[in-house]
Motif scaffolding. Structure first.
Motif, PDB file in Angstrom:
ATOM      1  N   LYS A 389       0.832  -1.206   0.000  1.00 11.76           N
ATOM      2  CA  LYS A 389       0.000   0.000   0.000  1.00 11.76           C
ATOM      3  C   LYS A 389       0.867   1.258   0.000  1.00 11.76           C
ATOM      4  CE  LYS A 389      -3.460   2.407   2.768  1.00 11.76           C
ATOM      5  NZ  LYS A 389      -4.275   2.376   4.004  1.00 11.76           N
ATOM      6  N   SER A 390       1.915   1.250   0.814  1.00  8.70           N
ATOM      7  CA  SER A 390       2.822   2.401   0.863  1.00  8.70           C
ATOM      8  C   SER A 390       3.567   2.570  -0.457  1.00  8.70           C
ATOM      9  CB  SER A 390       3.817   2.233   2.013  1.00  8.70           C
ATOM     10  OG  SER A 390       3.144   2.128   3.258  1.00  8.70           O
ATOM     11  N   VAL A 391       3.958   1.453  -1.083  1.00  3.42           N
ATOM     12  CA  VAL A 391       4.661   1.523  -2.365  1.00  3.42           C
ATOM     13  C   VAL A 391       3.775   2.170  -3.424  1.00  3.42           C
ATOM     14  CG1 VAL A 391       5.522   0.102  -4.273  1.00  3.42           C
ATOM     15  CG2 VAL A 391       6.256  -0.366  -1.938  1.00  3.42           C
ATOM     16  N   ARG A 392       2.502   1.758  -3.503  1.00  2.48           N
ATOM     17  CA  ARG A 392       1.587   2.332  -4.502  1.00  2.48           C
ATOM     18  C   ARG A 392       1.369   3.814  -4.245  1.00  2.48           C
ATOM     19  NH1 ARG A 392      -3.531   0.651  -4.401  1.00  2.48           N
ATOM     20  NH2 ARG A 392      -3.848   1.086  -6.614  1.00  2.48           N
ATOM     21  N   LYS A 393       1.233   4.193  -2.970  1.00  2.13           N
ATOM     22  CA  LYS A 393       1.017   5.606  -2.653  1.00  2.13           C
ATOM     23  C   LYS A 393       2.238   6.444  -3.006  1.00  2.13           C
ATOM     24  CE  LYS A 393      -0.512   8.593   1.121  1.00  2.13           C
ATOM     25  NZ  LYS A 393      -0.964   8.631   2.545  1.00  2.13           N
ATOM     26  N   LYS A 394       3.426   5.938  -2.665  1.00  2.00           N
ATOM     27  CA  LYS A 394       4.648   6.673  -2.984  1.00  2.00           C
ATOM     28  C   LYS A 394       4.856   6.767  -4.494  1.00  2.00           C
ATOM     29  CE  LYS A 394       9.623   6.723  -2.030  1.00  2.00           C
ATOM     30  NZ  LYS A 394      10.754   5.999  -1.406  1.00  2.00           N
ATOM     31  N   PHE A 395       4.559   5.705  -5.221  1.00  2.00           N
ATOM     32  CA  PHE A 395       4.681   5.720  -6.674  1.00  2.00           C
ATOM     33  C   PHE A 395       3.766   6.788  -7.267  1.00  2.00           C
ATOM     34  CE2 PHE A 395       3.348   4.465 -10.892  1.00  2.00           C
ATOM     35  CZ  PHE A 395       4.528   4.066 -11.509  1.00  2.00           C
ATOM     36  N   GLU A 398       5.246  10.222  -6.665  1.00  2.00           N
ATOM     37  CA  GLU A 398       6.484  10.527  -7.372  1.00  2.00           C
ATOM     38  C   GLU A 398       6.303  10.542  -8.887  1.00  2.00           C
ATOM     39  OE1 GLU A 398       9.281   7.643  -6.092  1.00  2.00           O
ATOM     40  OE2 GLU A 398       9.671   8.593  -4.146  1.00  2.00           O
ATOM     41  N   VAL A 399       5.597   9.548  -9.424  1.00  2.00           N
ATOM     42  CA  VAL A 399       5.510   9.393 -10.876  1.00  2.00           C
ATOM     43  C   VAL A 399       4.369  10.205 -11.465  1.00  2.00           C
ATOM     44  CG1 VAL A 399       5.261   7.705 -12.731  1.00  2.00           C
ATOM     45  CG2 VAL A 399       6.582   7.136 -10.705  1.00  2.00           C
ATOM     46  N   GLY A 400       3.220  10.239 -10.780  1.00  2.00           N
ATOM     47  CA  GLY A 400       2.142  11.082 -11.274  1.00  2.00           C
ATOM     48  C   GLY A 400       0.872  10.360 -11.644  1.00  2.00           C
ATOM     49  N   PHE A 401       0.781   9.046 -11.479  1.00  2.00           N
ATOM     50  CA  PHE A 401      -0.486   8.341 -11.689  1.00  2.00           C
ATOM     51  C   PHE A 401      -0.535   7.137 -10.753  1.00  2.00           C
ATOM     52  CE2 PHE A 401       2.278   5.850 -14.388  1.00  2.00           C
ATOM     53  CZ  PHE A 401       1.755   4.571 -14.351  1.00  2.00           C
ATOM     54  N   LEU A 402      -1.751   6.672 -10.487  1.00  2.00           N
ATOM     55  CA  LEU A 402      -1.952   5.581  -9.534  1.00  2.00           C
ATOM     56  C   LEU A 402      -1.756   4.248 -10.239  1.00  2.00           C
ATOM     57  CD1 LEU A 402      -2.845   4.812  -6.640  1.00  2.00           C
ATOM     58  CD2 LEU A 402      -5.179   4.664  -7.503  1.00  2.00           C
ATOM     59  N   LEU A 497       7.900  -1.419 -10.653  1.00  2.00           N
ATOM     60  CA  LEU A 497       6.849  -0.463 -11.011  1.00  2.00           C
ATOM     61  C   LEU A 497       7.447   0.724 -11.763  1.00  2.00           C
ATOM     62  CD1 LEU A 497       4.516  -0.319  -7.853  1.00  2.00           C
ATOM     63  CD2 LEU A 497       4.184  -1.562  -9.987  1.00  2.00           C
ATOM     64  N   HIS A 498       8.551   1.267 -11.272  1.00  2.00           N
ATOM     65  CA  HIS A 498       9.188   2.380 -11.968  1.00  2.00           C
ATOM     66  C   HIS A 498       9.737   1.937 -13.325  1.00  2.00           C
ATOM     67  CE1 HIS A 498       8.997   4.267  -7.986  1.00  2.00           C
ATOM     68  NE2 HIS A 498       9.242   5.411  -8.584  1.00  2.00           N
ATOM     69  N   GLN A 499      10.256   0.732 -13.377  1.00  3.21           N
ATOM     70  CA  GLN A 499      10.866   0.251 -14.615  1.00  3.21           C
ATOM     71  C   GLN A 499       9.821   0.007 -15.699  1.00  3.21           C
ATOM     72  OE1 GLN A 499      13.583  -2.938 -13.892  1.00  3.21           O
ATOM     73  NE2 GLN A 499      13.894  -3.421 -16.042  1.00  3.21           N
TER      74      GLN A 499
END
Length: 693
Positions: A389-395, A398-402, A497-499
């Motif tokens: 949950k924290s990873v999705r929120k931080k992504f 930072e990145v700009g979409f859920l 996720l970032h990759q």
């Protein structure tokens, strides 16, 4: 006529709202007036009757509710009914002491009836009955209900964190939505508030019972003194008159109090099911024929004992035996029906395939081996769900979409400690994790060695060792980065996720971004999409940015740039290059925080000229030149990282798209920037050269 009907309907609705709003204040004013103003006997009869009816209604409501929160107003009802009874006691005490010498009807017909009819006019019997009711109410029902409410409140508070985490786990797993999660969190908080309120509200009834005793003593002693000293009554007449009226008054108050206490006990002692109390009792108490047979046998034996009321015991023996026989017949009939239903039927024809047979793949998935199940099981205090949950929120920040919800499932075909991360059904990451152990990652400057299972960090490929918890402190002293198994999986997921951010950005996500910005900049959104460019081209531009680790949070600047240039250019690649120039300051800030010097990799001048000629000629790199370029870029990148500088290569604007696509095939973490993207107020310094020595 329709308008007149609508007007009358609105008036009725507004009237109902006003009545609901005024119900509480009117009741408080009524209670206060009874405490201060004298009431005539007829008014006392009305209010005592209303009190009895209200108590019966409360009991029936508590019997027919299926869970405590269906009657969440019960603590407040308990308070108001207690105040109403006490105010009636004060009002009736005033009338008894002032008008009691006139006879039993001076305080109203209700008090007289309870004093004469229910106890036969015998004040000794009435006194005993009154005391017994107080003991039952105070020592048994109220005390038991209060204890249940106290324990329930304590258990609810202890269970709240676990329930909240279970809700978060279901939300992260995609089993429920945001609205369902918000509703369930509210129900958990309401349950805790309800039991806490019931724990305190039960004290009202206990205090009411004590007040009833005090009022009875005051009425009897005060009535004797007033009757003999002020009205010249003899002791016997005064005792009989005032005691009977006091007993009637006490019974009128204590019987509704006993009813409401019973309602409180029913409310807090129920178990949450889809049945009310009556249905639970009938469906669970009278369901086992063996119990009925044994009970009938015991009653029959007691009925045969000489001197016992044989007829009564034998009647109950027959009733219980008949009920047992009926239950046995019902059970046999159900077994016959089940056997008939279980008979093999002729094999039906194979059904035609339908759209229900189509199973859509999950966008993001996490499959775990059986030893990793505790990491995702909330009942075993698994922390991975919260980390995801924290990873999705931080992504998203930072990145700009859920990113999509991560669907988690166990897979017995995997190794016991193996987990697999999938994207659109395809595997994008696989590694092993060991619950209860710690991963000690070697950042490159450790001062000692550890015993354990050697491996590599799944996210960044650094050397690492799985160690026991006893070596954790030693590993930290040696300079290792020590993380638990949940953090390993979450970090690996975050890296992937970032990759693969560009692949996760679909048309639905792009449309949601436009809708969100449209709430503030509707005209800008409509000017660009779909007037200037299509949604597909805009999605391709955003995917190009994400593919090179550029955040799309500044959606307003992206649309401003497209609004300026989309009329002259429709190619997604060219538009992406223009957008990167507009986002240049944030791109540079991502790799070079602050306002210091930009220490980057550059191209040797002769190599840059050769590449420009190749681009202006055939537009493609010769195989020999391409291999040389890749080798020299790898060497320059190694020297740059060895000196602790960011892996950034700055080239001319025309070369950037081609070199970025070519070099990032093998050097995924290399960042290729254009000179046009560097802000004018930042100083650029080339520390390594591709093609140089």
């Amino acid at each position: 006529m329709k308008a007149w009907g609508d007007y009358l309907g609105r008036r009725d609705w507004m009237g109902d709202v006003r009545m609901k709003l005024l119900a509480g204040p009117l009741l408080i004013l009524l209670v206060m007036s009874m405490l201060i103003l004298p009431l005539p006997p007829f008014a006392l009869d009305l209010f005592f009757t209303f009190n009895i009816a209200l108590a019966v209604m409360v009991l029936l409501v508590s019997m027919f509710t299926q869970k405590p929160l269906d009657f969440a107003a019960f603590p407040a009802v308990l308070l108001f009914t207690t105040l109403l009874r006490l105010s009636l006691n004060v009002a009736s005490t005033r009338v008894i002491l002032m008008e009691g010498h006139q006879g039993g009807a001076a305080a109203g017909k209700v008090i007289e009836a309870f004093g004469q009819f229910l106890v036969g006019g015998n004040f000794a019997v009435g006194l005993v009955v009154f005391l017994i009711l107080i003991v039952i109410n105070f020592m048994v029902i109220t005390k038991g209900a209060g204890r249940i409410a106290e324990v329930g409140a304590r258990f609810m508070l202890d269970a709240m964190p676990g329930k909240q985490m279970a809700i978060d786990a279901d939300l992260n797993a995609g089993l429920i939505g945001e609205d369902d999660a918000r509703q369930r969190r509210g129900e958990v908080a309401q349950e805790a508030d309800f039991y806490g309120s019931m724990d305190g509200a039960s004290k009202f009834v206990r205090g009411d019972a004590m007040a009833g005793l005090v009022i009875m003593v005051v009425n009897i002693i005060g009535g004797l003194l007033i009757g003999m000293l002020q009205h010249g009554m003899d002791f016997g007449s005064a005792a009989r008159t005032y005691t009977l009226m006091t007993i009637g008054d006490g019974l009128v108050a204590q019987i509704p109090a006993l009813v409401i206490s019973t309602a409180a006990g029913v409310t807090v002692s129920r178990v949450n099911t889809d049945q009310d109390v009556g249905q639970q009792m009938i469906s669970q108490l009278f369901v086992n024929p063996q119990v009925m047979i044994l009970a009938a046998a015991v009653m029959g034996l007691l009925g045969l004992v000489p001197g016992m009321p044989n007829v009564v015991f034998l009647i109950f023996t027959v009733l219980l035996g008949g009920l047992a026989w009926w239950l046995i017949r019902q059970k046999e009939q159900r077994q016959v029906q089940e056997e008939l239903a279980a008979e093999p039927l002729p094999a039906p024809e194979a059904p035609e395939a339908s759209w229900d047979d189509v199973q859509l793949v999950d966008t993001l998935g996490l499959e775990v081996g059986h030893r990793l199940i505790p990491l995702v099981d909330q009942r075993q205090e698994g922390e991975l769900l919260g980390r995801i949950k924290s990873v999705r929120k931080k992504f998203a920040q930072e990145v700009g979409f859920l990113p999509p919800v991560v669907h988690i499932r166990d897979n017995l075909e995997l190794g016991p400690n193996t987990y697999v991360i999938t994207l659109k059904g395809a595997e994008i990451g696989r590694a092993e994790a060991y619950p209860g152990k710690w991963l000690a990652i070697d950042p490159g400057q450790v001062s000692g060695e550890l015993s354990g299972t050697p491996t590599r960090d799944p996210a960044f490929g650094l050397p690492a060792v799985w160690i026991d918890s006893g070596q954790r402190e030693h590993a930290q002293v040696y300079g290792y980065t020590v993380v638990d198994a949940s953090t390993v999986v979450a970090t690996h997921l975050n890296h992937l996720l970032h990759q693969h951010a560009a692949e996760m950005l679909g048309r639905a996500e792009v449309q949601k971004l436009l809708d969100k910005l449209g709430e503030e900049q509707k005209s800008l959104v409509e000017e660009v999409v779909p007037k200037a460019i299509s949604l597909t081209v805009f999605q391709r531009i955003l995917q190009n940015l994400l593919d090179e680790d550029v955040s799309i949070r500044d959606l307003r600047s992206i649309l401003d740039t497209l609004a300026e240039h989309a009329g002259q250019q429709q190619d997604a690649g060219e538009l992406t290059a223009l957008v990167r120039i507009a986002l240049g300051r944030s791109i540079v800030q991502q790799w070079f925080p602050g306002d210091g010097e930009l220490r980057v990799i550059g191209l040797e001048a002769q190599l840059e000229q050769v590449l420009m000629q190749a681009m202006n000629g055939s537009g493609a790199l010769e195989p020999g030149l391409a291999e040389t370029l890749m080798t020299q870029a790898e060497q320059a990148l190694e020297r740059q990282e060895a000196s602790g500088e960011p892996p950034v290569l700055v080239v001319q604007h025309a070369l950037r798209p081609v070199l970025a696509r070519f070099l990032r095939r093998r050097l995924r973490h290399l960042v290729v920037m254009s000179q046009a993207e560097i802000p004018d107020d930042r100083t650029l310094r080339v520390t390594q050269l591709v093609g140089g020595r």
